[in-house]
Motif scaffolding. Structure first.
Motif, PDB file in Angstrom:
ATOM      1  N   ALA A 230       0.830  -1.204   0.000  1.00 19.93           N
ATOM      2  CA  ALA A 230       0.000   0.000   0.000  1.00 19.93           C
ATOM      3  C   ALA A 230       0.866   1.257   0.000  1.00 19.93           C
ATOM      4  CB  ALA A 230      -0.933  -0.010   1.210  1.00 19.93           C
ATOM      5  N   ILE A 231       1.833   1.297   0.901  1.00 21.25           N
ATOM      6  CA  ILE A 231       2.638   2.513   1.036  1.00 21.25           C
ATOM      7  C   ILE A 231       3.510   2.736  -0.185  1.00 21.25           C
ATOM      8  CG2 ILE A 231       4.537   3.552   2.310  1.00 21.25           C
ATOM      9  CD1 ILE A 231       3.351   2.278   4.823  1.00 21.25           C
ATOM     10  N   PHE A 232       4.182   1.680  -0.628  1.00 18.17           N
ATOM     11  CA  PHE A 232       5.098   1.914  -1.740  1.00 18.17           C
ATOM     12  C   PHE A 232       4.379   2.099  -3.057  1.00 18.17           C
ATOM     13  CE2 PHE A 232       8.938   2.116   0.396  1.00 18.17           C
ATOM     14  CZ  PHE A 232       8.881   1.250   1.460  1.00 18.17           C
ATOM     15  N   GLN A 233       3.233   1.484  -3.215  1.00 19.69           N
ATOM     16  CA  GLN A 233       2.467   1.787  -4.417  1.00 19.69           C
ATOM     17  C   GLN A 233       2.024   3.247  -4.370  1.00 19.69           C
ATOM     18  OE1 GLN A 233      -0.414  -0.859  -6.397  1.00 19.69           O
ATOM     19  NE2 GLN A 233      -1.973   0.687  -5.895  1.00 19.69           N
ATOM     20  N   HIS A 234       1.661   3.694  -3.191  1.00 18.83           N
ATOM     21  CA  HIS A 234       1.241   5.084  -3.046  1.00 18.83           C
ATOM     22  C   HIS A 234       2.372   6.024  -3.419  1.00 18.83           C
ATOM     23  CE1 HIS A 234      -1.997   7.418  -0.605  1.00 18.83           C
ATOM     24  NE2 HIS A 234      -1.644   8.072  -1.677  1.00 18.83           N
ATOM     25  N   ALA A 304       8.879  -1.028   8.601  1.00 19.87           N
ATOM     26  CA  ALA A 304       9.947  -0.089   8.933  1.00 19.87           C
ATOM     27  C   ALA A 304      11.282  -0.547   8.357  1.00 19.87           C
ATOM     28  CB  ALA A 304      10.044   0.068  10.446  1.00 19.87           C
ATOM     29  N   ALA A 305      11.537  -1.845   8.423  1.00 19.77           N
ATOM     30  CA  ALA A 305      12.798  -2.368   7.893  1.00 19.77           C
ATOM     31  C   ALA A 305      12.892  -2.111   6.391  1.00 19.77           C
ATOM     32  CB  ALA A 305      12.913  -3.866   8.183  1.00 19.77           C
ATOM     33  N   VAL A 306      11.793  -2.381   5.685  1.00 24.17           N
ATOM     34  CA  VAL A 306      11.812  -2.176   4.239  1.00 24.17           C
ATOM     35  C   VAL A 306      11.908  -0.680   3.929  1.00 24.17           C
ATOM     36  CG1 VAL A 306      10.457  -2.449   2.132  1.00 24.17           C
ATOM     37  CG2 VAL A 306      10.605  -4.312   3.762  1.00 24.17           C
ATOM     38  N   PHE A 307      11.295   0.124   4.782  1.00 23.21           N
ATOM     39  CA  PHE A 307      11.364   1.564   4.548  1.00 23.21           C
ATOM     40  C   PHE A 307      12.793   2.049   4.639  1.00 23.21           C
ATOM     41  CE2 PHE A 307       8.606   5.211   4.015  1.00 23.21           C
ATOM     42  CZ  PHE A 307       9.479   6.260   4.222  1.00 23.21           C
ATOM     43  N   ASP A 308      13.560   1.491   5.566  1.00 20.57           N
ATOM     44  CA  ASP A 308      14.977   1.859   5.653  1.00 20.57           C
ATOM     45  C   ASP A 308      15.688   1.570   4.344  1.00 20.57           C
ATOM     46  OD1 ASP A 308      15.973   1.135   9.112  1.00 20.57           O
ATOM     47  OD2 ASP A 308      14.795   2.732   8.185  1.00 20.57           O
ATOM     48  N   ALA A 309      15.415   0.416   3.766  1.00 17.04           N
ATOM     49  CA  ALA A 309      16.063   0.052   2.508  1.00 17.04           C
ATOM     50  C   ALA A 309      15.624   1.010   1.402  1.00 17.04           C
ATOM     51  CB  ALA A 309      15.697  -1.381   2.134  1.00 17.04           C
ATOM     52  N   PHE A 310      14.362   1.354   1.415  1.00 14.68           N
ATOM     53  CA  PHE A 310      13.843   2.278   0.416  1.00 14.68           C
ATOM     54  C   PHE A 310      14.558   3.613   0.534  1.00 14.68           C
ATOM     55  CE2 PHE A 310      11.243   5.141  -1.852  1.00 14.68           C
ATOM     56  CZ  PHE A 310      10.813   6.149  -1.006  1.00 14.68           C
ATOM     57  N   ALA A 353      10.744   3.883  -5.039  1.00 13.84           N
ATOM     58  CA  ALA A 353       9.635   3.148  -4.434  1.00 13.84           C
ATOM     59  C   ALA A 353       9.240   1.975  -5.315  1.00 13.84           C
ATOM     60  CB  ALA A 353       8.439   4.070  -4.222  1.00 13.84           C
ATOM     61  N   GLU A 354       9.201   2.231  -6.601  1.00 13.17           N
ATOM     62  CA  GLU A 354       8.807   1.169  -7.517  1.00 13.17           C
ATOM     63  C   GLU A 354       9.808   0.017  -7.465  1.00 13.17           C
ATOM     64  OE1 GLU A 354       8.141   2.671 -11.344  1.00 13.17           O
ATOM     65  OE2 GLU A 354       7.049   0.878 -12.026  1.00 13.17           O
ATOM     66  N   SER A 355      11.076   0.379  -7.397  1.00  9.74           N
ATOM     67  CA  SER A 355      12.105  -0.646  -7.369  1.00  9.74           C
ATOM     68  C   SER A 355      12.003  -1.498  -6.091  1.00  9.74           C
ATOM     69  CB  SER A 355      13.465   0.043  -7.522  1.00  9.74           C
ATOM     70  OG  SER A 355      14.431  -0.598  -6.776  1.00  9.74           O
ATOM     71  N   VAL A 356      11.741  -0.844  -4.982  1.00  7.70           N
ATOM     72  CA  VAL A 356      11.596  -1.593  -3.724  1.00  7.70           C
ATOM     73  C   VAL A 356      10.336  -2.448  -3.752  1.00  7.70           C
ATOM     74  CG1 VAL A 356      11.104  -1.331  -1.262  1.00  7.70           C
ATOM     75  CG2 VAL A 356      12.938  -0.025  -2.302  1.00  7.70           C
ATOM     76  N   LEU A 357       9.271  -1.885  -4.290  1.00  9.49           N
ATOM     77  CA  LEU A 357       8.013  -2.635  -4.356  1.00  9.49           C
ATOM     78  C   LEU A 357       8.199  -3.909  -5.181  1.00  9.49           C
ATOM     79  CD1 LEU A 357       4.994  -2.760  -3.721  1.00  9.49           C
ATOM     80  CD2 LEU A 357       4.573  -1.328  -5.720  1.00  9.49           C
ATOM     81  N   ARG A 358       8.882  -3.738  -6.320  1.00  2.20           N
ATOM     82  CA  ARG A 358       9.110  -4.909  -7.170  1.00  2.20           C
ATOM     83  C   ARG A 358       9.931  -5.963  -6.434  1.00  2.20           C
ATOM     84  NH1 ARG A 358       8.974  -2.891 -12.799  1.00  2.20           N
ATOM     85  NH2 ARG A 358       6.860  -2.018 -12.728  1.00  2.20           N
ATOM     86  N   MET A 359      10.969  -5.508  -5.755  1.00  2.00           N
ATOM     87  CA  MET A 359      11.816  -6.443  -5.024  1.00  2.00           C
ATOM     88  C   MET A 359      10.996  -7.203  -3.975  1.00  2.00           C
ATOM     89  SD  MET A 359      15.153  -5.656  -2.649  1.00  2.00           S
ATOM     90  CE  MET A 359      14.254  -4.680  -1.475  1.00  2.00           C
ATOM     91  N   CYS A 360      10.145  -6.475  -3.279  1.00  2.00           N
ATOM     92  CA  CYS A 360       9.343  -7.114  -2.223  1.00  2.00           C
ATOM     93  C   CYS A 360       8.366  -8.126  -2.797  1.00  2.00           C
ATOM     94  CB  CYS A 360       8.567  -6.056  -1.437  1.00  2.00           C
ATOM     95  SG  CYS A 360       9.618  -5.051  -0.396  1.00  2.00           S
ATOM     96  N   ILE A 361       7.797  -7.800  -3.942  1.00  2.00           N
ATOM     97  CA  ILE A 361       6.828  -8.720  -4.530  1.00  2.00           C
ATOM     98  C   ILE A 361       7.540  -9.937  -5.118  1.00  2.00           C
ATOM     99  CG2 ILE A 361       5.108  -9.007  -6.351  1.00  2.00           C
ATOM    100  CD1 ILE A 361       4.358  -6.076  -5.960  1.00  2.00           C
ATOM    101  N   ARG A 362       8.646  -9.691  -5.775  1.00  2.00           N
ATOM    102  CA  ARG A 362       9.394 -10.804  -6.382  1.00  2.00           C
ATOM    103  C   ARG A 362       9.785 -11.836  -5.343  1.00  2.00           C
ATOM    104  NH1 ARG A 362      13.377  -7.547  -8.308  1.00  2.00           N
ATOM    105  NH2 ARG A 362      12.300  -6.335  -9.874  1.00  2.00           N
ATOM    106  N   ALA A 363      10.058 -11.351  -4.144  1.00  2.00           N
ATOM    107  CA  ALA A 363      10.489 -12.270  -3.092  1.00  2.00           C
ATOM    108  C   ALA A 363       9.416 -13.306  -2.770  1.00  2.00           C
ATOM    109  CB  ALA A 363      10.844 -11.485  -1.831  1.00  2.00           C
ATOM    110  N   MET A 364       8.177 -13.021  -3.120  1.00  2.00           N
ATOM    111  CA  MET A 364       7.104 -13.975  -2.829  1.00  2.00           C
ATOM    112  C   MET A 364       7.308 -15.302  -3.553  1.00  2.00           C
ATOM    113  SD  MET A 364       5.030 -12.890  -0.604  1.00  2.00           S
ATOM    114  CE  MET A 364       3.764 -14.122  -0.805  1.00  2.00           C
ATOM    115  N   GLU A 365       8.118 -15.305  -4.602  1.00  2.00           N
ATOM    116  CA  GLU A 365       8.358 -16.569  -5.300  1.00  2.00           C
ATOM    117  C   GLU A 365       9.291 -17.480  -4.521  1.00  2.00           C
ATOM    118  OE1 GLU A 365       6.571 -17.252  -7.646  1.00  2.00           O
ATOM    119  OE2 GLU A 365       6.576 -15.872  -9.308  1.00  2.00           O
TER     120      GLU A 365
END
Lengths: 618, 446
Positions: A230-234, A304-310, A353-365
């Motif tokens: 939600a946040i990173f798409q925003h 929060a952890a992912v936000f730091d990376a972002f 944000a887009e790059s982090v969002l993609r990374m987070c989603i890709r990890a679901m595999e």
């Protein structure tokens, strides 16, 4: 790859006389459909509060009703069905969608459709494949969104009916906060709530067993991940960032302004701001991960952890720009210079944000099929990102590992936090295995050109036979005495660094150990499940596995049953409702606690919420 | 110096009333812990009966050294509303949890918020079934059932002010009132100096106290003050059509809802009354004064109805865990409900030589069906711990468990104490016999 039904440009019959206008090129529909949504909560006013986004164009009937998502505006409290919007009406098309309006239910339908479609698109782009929602028998079904389903301050995804239900309520039923007293608050008008719930629906599609709470991280993962989406798409809407950056009087080199923005969005994504634990200047507290148990609060540690990376990624990309623009002070000067640089900065943040969002989603595999922990997710994040981009060009991965470490989140059985240790091991006994060529080819071809149900079954059977064969079963950490279910498989088409197209196959094996009624009651209805996710390269060699064996009695089992029992006991101890459960409810208490409706109850609460004992109520 | 210890569990139906007698070489100290009955208790006796019985049993020596009210729930204090009766009893000290303090702002705040939440919730429960004239009968029946379930849980919440007045100002003699917390100086039983009293809860630590705050009290308050929950109409009527028109418009077929989805949507409106009620009860139970009486190396554990917050702190405190490991007598919390007694306590710390007492009776209200919980009783039995229930006392008395009809059960704990001390079981039997004849010769066997 099959795509949702494409609309065809219709013309008035008279124009058909012109042959050129009848060509396929001319009849080709526009690929995108522009729509408008609210960028912030409506209490911020409607004036500067819109964002024009676009979604893939598909054939729509009133609702809107598309191939994979439909909006049905049924209000159970008032027993009424509100007029469905026809997004193909000329005035609406001309305006790029309806203008934001709280009083027009059609705008609400448009907004929920648009945001949900955007979430779906983000997942599909990151995963490199098309997603359809499926029922228990793997048949396609449509996700239903009900924007005004009930009266109440809640919104939730119901996996059984594949529906997202949004509530509405009067502002002074809860702490009115910034709302006008007596105002009706619609949870369906919050981008973050829509994206959060749609995310639950998609994660449930990818990992249907992630709503079986077998450890304290499972439900928290669902919540944290949904907040991340939600946040990173925003953040991927530059206009939203622009406004904030433009208004900013602070130092753009600090996380502050972006935190502030996320906080403004976010009261509706959970019980309070998703980033509450990541306040500016507040150093991450590793004890929180040990003590905070409530799913939203625990999930916010992940956010929060992912936000730091972002923020690290954003800084890496924007530092030069900021230095130039501010002469090294980090503060934008007044005047003309501002208006040139603000959009550039906004674009940079948006891309980060887009790059982090993609990374987070890709990890679901790369996560196991069951019993996820934050540590598992960290391993998946690092592995997925490394797989695609071996060089950590802007240090995003390193920042991620550090951010997790600072919060006390460590993958289990990992000896160091060097990237290669955190990654899933490419050197397990499984890496000696080779999956038969035929399976790889069929899966790839079906993925590209579509396959029949029979073909799917054929591959599933072949995979199952492969997985259960003596040579493989131990390496895949499966139980030899239990039947294996192939939970899913698909090809992954990705373009990595250097422009190379890569094909991998991901398959999930799941096993369930039968229990007596008594045993099941002890565990509050939880099933004893284990599973392995396998990532196979195009030549058939197994690149990674991530396994969660079925819980076992033996004290040296990888997943001791005693640990699961202790978790159930702990959860019982903390739950005030436990004293009052009927025998029936007692028997399935753990399952009831995992329902999304139960976990989401009580949003949004802006008043000082004492973080309760950490239990979701059945 | 020899001490004999006896615990008398008075039968008050679903409620607590325990009298501990410490006898040190003839010097007798009596400690009364709670005296109350749940309104909906279906037992043969109630707290008022027990109160009168206590006065009877005390006989000429109408004196209690300590009266303890663990928390203000009805099933722990209702017997104290017989103000006139108690006015004749001399009491040395009255102990209550710090949340009963009259002048402490924090205590006042907690009490106020809990009471307000309880009142709001109860009024909501009353109004709810009638709230929706347009809903169909099935939905209304369901709403009524939920309201009833919540009401069942809330049975205890409105305390008895007369009882509280007695505790705060009543009794004969100038009883000293003590409001205790985890940080208080350990109170002393004057006539039983060899008994060490440990206060195990409630805490005054803000982090732990958060568990005492009603979860969304403002919401219930607001709802009750705004004349109940009125239906919101988010959009003017001309935006909509009803179910009949909707389901007969075939062009809208892609939007039709199936049974399952419709049921889910209709069920989403379900109020969280039951959950709020459970949470509120948990908050109120969390104020329980939890005490351990340590005598001759053994411990009598009286946790009131303490919830997880208090237990968690106890289990994390090595000194307290040491006490738990030496428990000889455990008054089972919250009438034997499933999680008022942590599993780890029974499995890991409670000695198998201990004895547990559950004071309970059948309650005619929904949601009390699993109190006491069979799994908990089974856990005690599996460990070898002797369980005595007020609603099913042993048929025949023994040397250490003397049953007086349905009036009370005596447990002689003296043999469980350190072997250097002697016991005098004869005294007990004599007393029981005297008491029995005084109230009409009730036979021990039932």
């Amino acid at each position: 790859m099959q795509s949702p039904r494409q609309p065809v440009v219709e013309r008035k019959p008279a124009l058909d006389k012109f042959k050129r206008l009848k060509t396929a090129y001319m009849k080709r529909p526009p690929p995108r459909r522009p729509l408008k949504i609210l960028s912030l909560d409506p209490s911020a006013g409607l004036a500067n509060n819109r964002v024009a986004i676009d979604v893939p164009n598909e054939e729509l009937s009133p609702g809107p009703c598309g191939a994979r998502i439909r909006v049905v505006d049924w209000d159970a409290a008032n027993r009424r069905f509100y007029a469905p919007v026809d997004l193909d009406e000329d005035p609406i098309l001309m305006g790029g969608g309806l203008d934001p309006s709280e009083s027009d239910p059609r705008f609400h339908q448009q907004m929920t459709y648009a945001v949900a479609m955007r979430v779906l698109e983000n997942f599909e782009q990151a995963l490199g494949r098309q997603l359809h929602f499926l029922d228990a028998r793997h048949r396609r079904r449509v996700l239903t969104i009900v924007p005004h389903a009930f009266q109440g301050p809640n919104a939730f995804f119901d996996p059984n009916s594949e529906a997202i239900l949004f509530g509405y309520f009067r502002a002074d039923e809860v702490d009115p906060g910034p709302n006008l007293p007596g105002q009706t608050v619609f949870t369906c008008l919050s981008h973050d709530v829509i994206a959060h719930e749609t995310s639950h629906a998609i994660v449930h599609r990818l990992r249907p067993y992630f709503n079986e709470a077998t450890n304290t991280d499972v439900l928290a993962f669902h919540e944290g991940f949904a907040d991340i989406v939600a946040i990173f798409q925003h953040f991927t809407f530059p206009k939203v960032l622009e406004d904030q950056i433009r208004k900013c009087r602070g130092d753009l080199q600090q996380p502050g302004p972006l935190f502030e923005l996320a906080r403004q969005f976010g009261y509706a994504t959970g019980q309070g701001a998703a980033l509450r634990s990541a306040r500016e200047g507040h150093a991450p507290d590793p004890t929180e991960y040990r003590t905070v148990l409530e799913p939203h609060d625990r999930g916010s540690i992940l956010v929060a952890a992912v936000f730091d990376a972002f923020f690290a990624a954003y800084q890496a990309r924007s530092s030069k720009l900021i230095r130039l623009a501010t002469g090294g002070t980090g503060r934008l000067p007044e005047g003309e210079l501002r208006s040139d640089l603000v959009p550039l900065l906004a674009q940079t943040a948006s891309r980060a944000a887009e790059s982090v969002l993609r990374m987070c989603i890709r990890a679901m595999e790369y996560v196991p099929p069951v019993d996820i922990t934050f540590g598992d997710y960290l391993r998946a994040l690092v592995t997925a990102d490394y797989d695609l981009f071996p060089e950590d060009a802007i240090g995003q991965r390193a920042a991620l590992i550090e951010a997790f470490r600072a919060r006390g989140i460590y993958p289990s059985r990992v000896t160091s936090l060097a990237e290669e240790s955190v990654m899933l091991s490419g050197d397990s006994t499984a890496s000696q295995l080779t999956v038969p060529r035929e399976i790889i080819t069929t899966i790839t071809t079906n993925g590209l050109f579509g396959g029949s149900a029979m073909s799917y079954k054929h591959v599933a059977d072949a995979l199952r036979d492969y997985g259960t064969a003596e040579e493989q079963v131990a390496s895949l950490q499966l139980e030899p005495d239990l039947p294996v279910k192939v939970q899913g498989f698909h090809p992954l088409f990705r373009v990595g660094s250097g422009g190379r197209v890569r094909v991998d196959i991901v398959a999930q094996f799941v096993q369930t150990r039968p229990q007596t009624a008594h045993e099941r009651r002890q565990l509050g209805g939880l099933a004893l499940r284990g599973g392995t996710t396998v990532v196979i390269s195009e030549d058939g060699s197994i690149r990674y596995i991530t396994a969660k064996p079925v819980p076992g009695e033996a004290p040296d089992a990888v997943r001791p049953l005693d640990r699961l029992r202790a978790f159930v006991d702990e959860t019982d101890a903390r739950d005030p409702s436990c004293a009052w459960l009927s025998e029936d409810a007692f028997r399935r208490r753990m399952v009831a606690r995992s329902s999304f409706r139960a976990v989401h109850r009580g949003i949004p609460q802006r008043h000082k919420s004492s973080s309760k004992s950490g239990v979701t109520k059945p | 110096m020899t001490t004999s210890v006896r615990v008398r569990m008075y039968n008050t139906g679903c409620g607590d009333c325990f009298l501990i007698t410490f006898d040190t070489d003839g010097q007798v100290a009596r400690v009364l812990i709670d005296c109350g009955t749940l309104r909906a208790s279906k037992g043969t006796r109630r707290a008022d009966d027990a109160a009168r019985q206590i006065v009877d049993d005390l006989g000429a020596m109408l004196r209690l050294d300590v009266v303890i009210a663990t928390h203000r729930h009805e099933d722990h204090v209702s017997g104290f509303r017989l103000a006139d009766l108690w006015a004749g009893v001399e009491v040395g000290e009255v102990w209550m949890p710090w949340t009963e303090m009259q002048e402490d702002p924090e205590a006042i705040g907690i009490r106020r918020r809990q009471t307000a939440a309880a009142e709001a919730l109860l009024s909501l429960i009353e109004r709810l079934p009638a709230a929706d004239p347009r809903a169909d009968p099935a939905a209304r029946a369901e709403a009524a059932a939920r309201a009833e379930a919540a009401a069942g849980i809330m049975l205890n919440s409105l305390t008895n002010e007369t009882a509280m007045k007695t505790l705060r100002n009543g009794f004969a003699g100038k009883a000293q009132r003590r409001y205790l917390s985890l940080d208080s100086d350990a109170p002393v039983i004057v006539r039983a100096p060899e008994v060490k009293v440990h206060v195990l809860g409630p805490s005054r630590d803000p982090k732990v106290i958060a568990d005492l705050e009603p979860p969304a009290s403002e919401r219930w308050l607001a709802a009750s003050s705004a004349e109940g929950r009125t239906r919101l109409e988010p959009f003017p009527k001309d935006w909509s059509i009803d179910w009949g028109e909707f389901s007969s418009a075939s062009e809208l077929e892609p939007l039709w809802l199936d049974e399952a989805l419709l049921r889910t949507i209709n069920g989403a409106t379900a109020d969280d009354l039951v959950e709020a009620a459970a949470m509120l009860q948990g908050c109120e139970n969390g104020t329980s004064l939890a005490l351990a009486f340590e005598v001759a190396d053994r411990v009598l554990l009286f946790p009131g109805d303490a919830q997880w917050g208090t237990w968690k702190a106890m289990l994390a405190n090595p000194a307290h865990v040491d006490l738990l490991k030496r428990t000889s007598f455990y008054k089972v919390g919250h009438h034997g409900s499933y999680n008022a007694t942590p599993r780890t306590f029974v499995a890991d710390y409670l000695p198998r030589t201990a004895r547990a007492a559950i004071s309970v009776a059948r309650v005619e209200a929904s949601n009390w069906h699993s109190i006491p919980h069979p799994d908990l009783v089974a856990a005690f039995t599996a460990k070898g711990v002797e369980v005595v229930r007020s609603d099913a006392p042993p048929a025949v008395s023994s040397a250490s468990v003397v049953v007086r009809g349905d009036i009370s059960v005596d447990l002689d704990l003296t043999p469980d104490l350190a072997p250097s001390l002697t016991a005098e079981p004869l005294t007990l039997v004599r007393e029981a016999a005297i008491a029995g004849s005084a109230s009409g010769a009730q036979t021990p066997a039932r």
